[in-house]
Design a protein around this motif. Structure first.
Motif, short mmCIF file in Angstrom:
data_model
loop_
_atom_site.label_atom_id
_atom_site.label_comp_id
_atom_site.label_asym_id
_atom_site.label_seq_id
_atom_site.Cartn_x
_atom_site.Cartn_y
_atom_site.Cartn_z
N ALA A 308 55.47 -45.23 77.82
CA ALA A 308 54.16 -45.20 77.18
C ALA A 308 54.26 -45.57 75.71
O ALA A 308 53.46 -46.35 75.18
CB ALA A 308 53.53 -43.81 77.34
N VAL A 309 55.27 -45.02 75.02
CA VAL A 309 55.46 -45.33 73.61
C VAL A 309 55.87 -46.80 73.45
O VAL A 309 55.41 -47.49 72.54
CB VAL A 309 56.50 -44.40 72.98
N LYS A 310 56.69 -47.27 74.37
CA LYS A 310 57.12 -48.67 74.31
C LYS A 310 55.92 -49.61 74.45
O LYS A 310 55.84 -50.64 73.76
CB LYS A 310 58.14 -48.94 75.43
N ALA A 311 54.99 -49.24 75.33
CA ALA A 311 53.78 -50.05 75.49
C ALA A 311 52.95 -50.04 74.22
O ALA A 311 52.36 -51.06 73.84
CB ALA A 311 52.97 -49.52 76.67
N ASP A 312 52.89 -48.89 73.53
CA ASP A 312 52.16 -48.82 72.27
C ASP A 312 52.81 -49.68 71.20
O ASP A 312 52.13 -50.35 70.41
CB ASP A 312 52.08 -47.37 71.80
N ILE A 313 54.14 -49.66 71.16
CA ILE A 313 54.83 -50.50 70.18
C ILE A 313 54.55 -51.97 70.47
O ILE A 313 54.32 -52.77 69.55
CB ILE A 313 56.35 -50.22 70.20
N LEU A 314 54.56 -52.33 71.74
CA LEU A 314 54.26 -53.72 72.10
C LEU A 314 52.85 -54.09 71.68
O LEU A 314 52.61 -55.21 71.19
CB LEU A 314 54.44 -53.91 73.60
N GLU A 315 51.93 -53.17 71.84
CA GLU A 315 50.55 -53.44 71.41
C GLU A 315 50.50 -53.70 69.91
O GLU A 315 49.80 -54.61 69.45
CB GLU A 315 49.64 -52.27 71.77
N ALA A 316 51.27 -52.93 69.15
CA ALA A 316 51.32 -53.15 67.70
C ALA A 316 51.95 -54.50 67.37
O ALA A 316 51.51 -55.21 66.45
CB ALA A 316 52.11 -52.02 67.03
N MET A 317 52.97 -54.89 68.14
CA MET A 317 53.60 -56.19 67.92
C MET A 317 52.63 -57.33 68.23
O MET A 317 52.66 -58.38 67.57
CB MET A 317 54.85 -56.32 68.78
N ILE A 318 51.78 -57.13 69.22
CA ILE A 318 50.79 -58.15 69.55
C ILE A 318 49.77 -58.28 68.43
O ILE A 318 49.28 -59.38 68.13
CB ILE A 318 50.13 -57.83 70.90
#
Length: 693
Positions: A308-318
């Protein structure tokens, strides 16, 4: 309990899949479109490496193992660096971005080695590592990363660094650590370097330091380049990145705890960048910041294990990726380096790619013609872009590398005796009092009468509490008038006295000017000690605040019963005597009053004073500068009184370095972008002309 957890992971996986689909701009089954052939890709790499070999003689120092943005023969001598000339940051000297270049270059070399296993990259990577290591050690201040090391003595550095340098420094060391290119000895050194850096962050990133690391001399950076927390959204993940890297290589539990404490709020704020006003983002997020934002988030993404946190980090990278895409058309019209930085931000992890509209920008950035133009800053970023493009499948992976290299052929010998990381340890000594720091307040308008706004007093008290808690303490606090709300009474000044006693208790001297709403008789009854300062001009409160690098002439411009200001004949004569004294001594000085210079009949006198830096005033309730006027005018914001909804309340501090003075506003909100609006006055040597910006 199991079902909600499974649902959470399922949702995280869905977010991840959708984010990747949005990021790539194509479906997962689509074949990659390669804009270049194998031969063309090979030619680009050959030209980039040839350019670096050609540039090395002029821009690369074997002594410091570093690349510079100016030719080596134009870099400042050690005497200038130690004197902090032309400024404490080293701007314009060619010594101001070495860790940034070295970090970007290290990542490119690591990625090229992963794809080619070319042994000629081993010595190059070791040279870059040595350059990064020296930026963190040569000056002898553990936990400080210099922007560059002086090639004359191999140790001197400008005292101001920035979070940008720290970002690429950490990324370069961390990626080298995890590469087969890195020896066990170097890994041990990196564990030490990143551990010391993380420990320094723990010690220094506190409210008393404006949540920023200190300069090499132990002072705070007035520009705000040091802030690591309570910063803008694109910068907020840097502190979590540092702790994460230190924990990953060293395993320290405290570093891990700090990493987790900063991580989630940093990711939330990073994602919020997409909701910021466009004009604000354009003003405060330059192209290189998209690269650095993506860089810090990518390290966190690679280490994170929680889906879940990894997905949030990816969202920030996007978010960073999309912002970079928006800025590409403008960068394409300006220069290749900016375009390369924006493209790297979009290719930061292998899942990302470029859509059909963006691929021509890659071709434009890597076109064979003119690859050597722009010097190492451009060439290094183009090489980094090339490596990312190959890694992402957009360009064919090179089949071979020319053995020609810019690095030493010796490399690292396992049997050699390693030099100590910190041969000289200089613990920054934070003085109790900074003789070169002065704080200004204006227009508190404190009132004690019924019906008068009591929030003025509360706001003024809150700011004074912050100033009294400053470490080190300022040399002085100057209040630029309109101390009372309407027509100063003893009760008004009694309220004021209760607050100003905080400065007395903290050992901070304070001085005041009179403004339109003040009344001398009532003020002197409450502050009889101030009456003695007016003996040079009977009936007026004037004086001089002296500091080592500049003095401050305080004028009394109050005409009781009138809004207009004036100084009168006797004060004019006293001012002329002071101006003559400074003409003879050659010392810099400011004039401080409540009323601005254009409203007074004394401005023409000061305009002829050669060492006058400027005229500081209150009254306008607005933080602004007029650098074209003579003398230069600096208007203070209102400290407590807000005549309208858009008034920005706060105080201003002035940090005076040898060749540069920096004014910086302070807001009640530590996240306020207004605090970034500094005013810098530079003092060149006699043959040059001073500037204000």
């Amino acid at each position: 309990m199991i079902r909600p957890m499974l649902l959470r992971f399922a949702l995280s996986a869905l977010v991840l899949a959708n984010a990747l689909l949005a990021a790539t701009g194509r479906n997962a089954d689509a074949a990659p479109c390669l804009p270049m052939s194998q031969a063309e890709s090979q030619e680009i790499l050959a030209r980039l490496r040839t350019a670096m070999c050609d540039q090395a003689e002029a821009y690369f120092s074997p002594r410091t193992h570093a690349w510079y943005s100016q030719r080596l023969d134009r870099l400042p001598p050690a005497a200038d660096v130690k004197d902090l000339y032309p400024n404490p940051v080293g701007y314009g000297t060619g010594m101001d971005d070495c860790p940034l270049f070295e970090g970007a270059l290290m990542v490119a070399l690591v990625e090229l080695y992963d794809m080619t296993h070319a042994e000629c990259l081993r010595n190059e990577a070791f040279e870059v590592y040595e350059g990064l290591k020296l930026c963190g050690t040569a000056h002898g201040v553990p936990g400080f990363v210099a922007r560059g090391i002086c090639i004359e003595d191999g140790t001197s550095a400008y005292i101001t660094s920035s979070r940008d340098q720290y970002t690429h420094y950490v990324d370069g060391l961390w990626q080298y650590y995890h590469s087969p290119l890195c020896s066990e000895r170097s890994k041990g050194e990196i564990r030490r370097l990143l551990g010391v850096l993380a420990d320094t962050m723990t010690e220094q990133i506190v409210e008393a330091n404006d949540f920023g690391f200190l300069r090499a001399d132990g002072s705070k950076d007035p520009r705000g380049l040091h802030k690591m927390w309570r910063v803008y959204a694109h910068e907020v993940a840097r502190i979590a990145m540092i702790y994460a890297a230190a924990w990953d290589v060293g395993g320290d539990k405290e570093h891990y705890a700090s990493y987790r404490r900063y991580l989630l709020p940093a990711i939330r704020e990073s994602i919020e960048l997409k909701n910021k006003p466009a004009n604000e983002v354009n003003a405060w997020v330059p192209p290189y910041s998209c690269f650095q934002m993506a860089c810090s988030l990518a390290l966190l993404y690679r280490l994170e294990e929680d889906p879940a946190v990894k997905a949030d980090i990816l969202e920030a990278m996007i978010v960073a990726r999309n912002l970079a895409a928006q800025k590409m058309p403008g960068a394409a019209r300006r220069n290749r380096r900016e375009l390369a930085e924006l493209l790297i931000a979009q290719l930061m992890i292998r899942q990302f790619g470029l859509d059909d509209e963006q691929k021509p920008y890659l071709c434009q950035a890597l076109r064979p013609e003119g690859l050597a133009k722009g010097g190492p800053p451009t060439t290094i970023h183009l090489l980094a872009l090339y490596a990312k493009a190959c890694q992402s499948g957009l360009l064919p992976v090179p089949q071979q590398l020319s053995p020609k290299t810019w690095a030493s052929a010796t490399g690292e010998r396992e049997d050699a005796q390693p030099a100590p990381l910190f041969s000289v340890t200089k613990k920054p000594i934070i003085p109790e009092r900074d003789e070169h720091l002065v704080v200004f307040l204006a227009d508190p308008h404190v009132g004690a009468q019924a019906g008068e706004p009591q929030e003025n007093l509360a706001q003024f008290q809150a700011f004074c509490d912050r100033i009294a808690a400053m470490r080190p303490r300022p040399a002085a606090v100057v209040l630029a008038g309109d101390l009372a709300f309407d027509q100063g009474t003893k009760d008004d000044y009694a309220c004021l006295k209760h607050v100003l006693q905080k400065f007395d208790a903290a050992g901070i001297p304070w001085r005041a000017c009179f403004g339109t709403t003040d009344r001398r008789e009532a003020f002197f009854e409450v502050f009889p000690q101030c009456a003695g300062t007016t003996s040079q001009v009977p009936g007026r409160m004037v004086g001089v605040v002296e500091t080592p690098r500049a003095d401050f002439i305080l004028l009394d411009t109050l005409q009781e019963g009138k809004a207009e200001g004036a100084i009168g004949d006797r004060q004019r004569q006293w001012l002329q005597e002071q101006l003559e004294r400074y003409r003879q001594s050659g010392k810099r000085f400011f004039v401080v009053s409540h009323h601005p210079a254009p409203e007074l009949d004394a401005a023409s006198l000061v305009a002829r004073a050669p060492t006058c830096v400027g005229w500081i005033s209150g009254r306008d309730h607005m933080w602004k500068q007029d650098t074209e006027s003579v003398p230069k005018q600096f208007h203070l914001q209102s400290t407590a009184y807000a005549p309208n909804a858009w008034t920005r309340r706060g105080f201003t501090y002035l940090k005076m370095d040898a060749w540069e003075f920096v004014f910086r506003p302070v807001s009640p909100d530590t996240n306020d972008l207004w605090e970034r609006r500094i005013w810098v006055v530079r003092f060149p040597r006699p043959s040059e002309k001073a500037t204000g910006q």
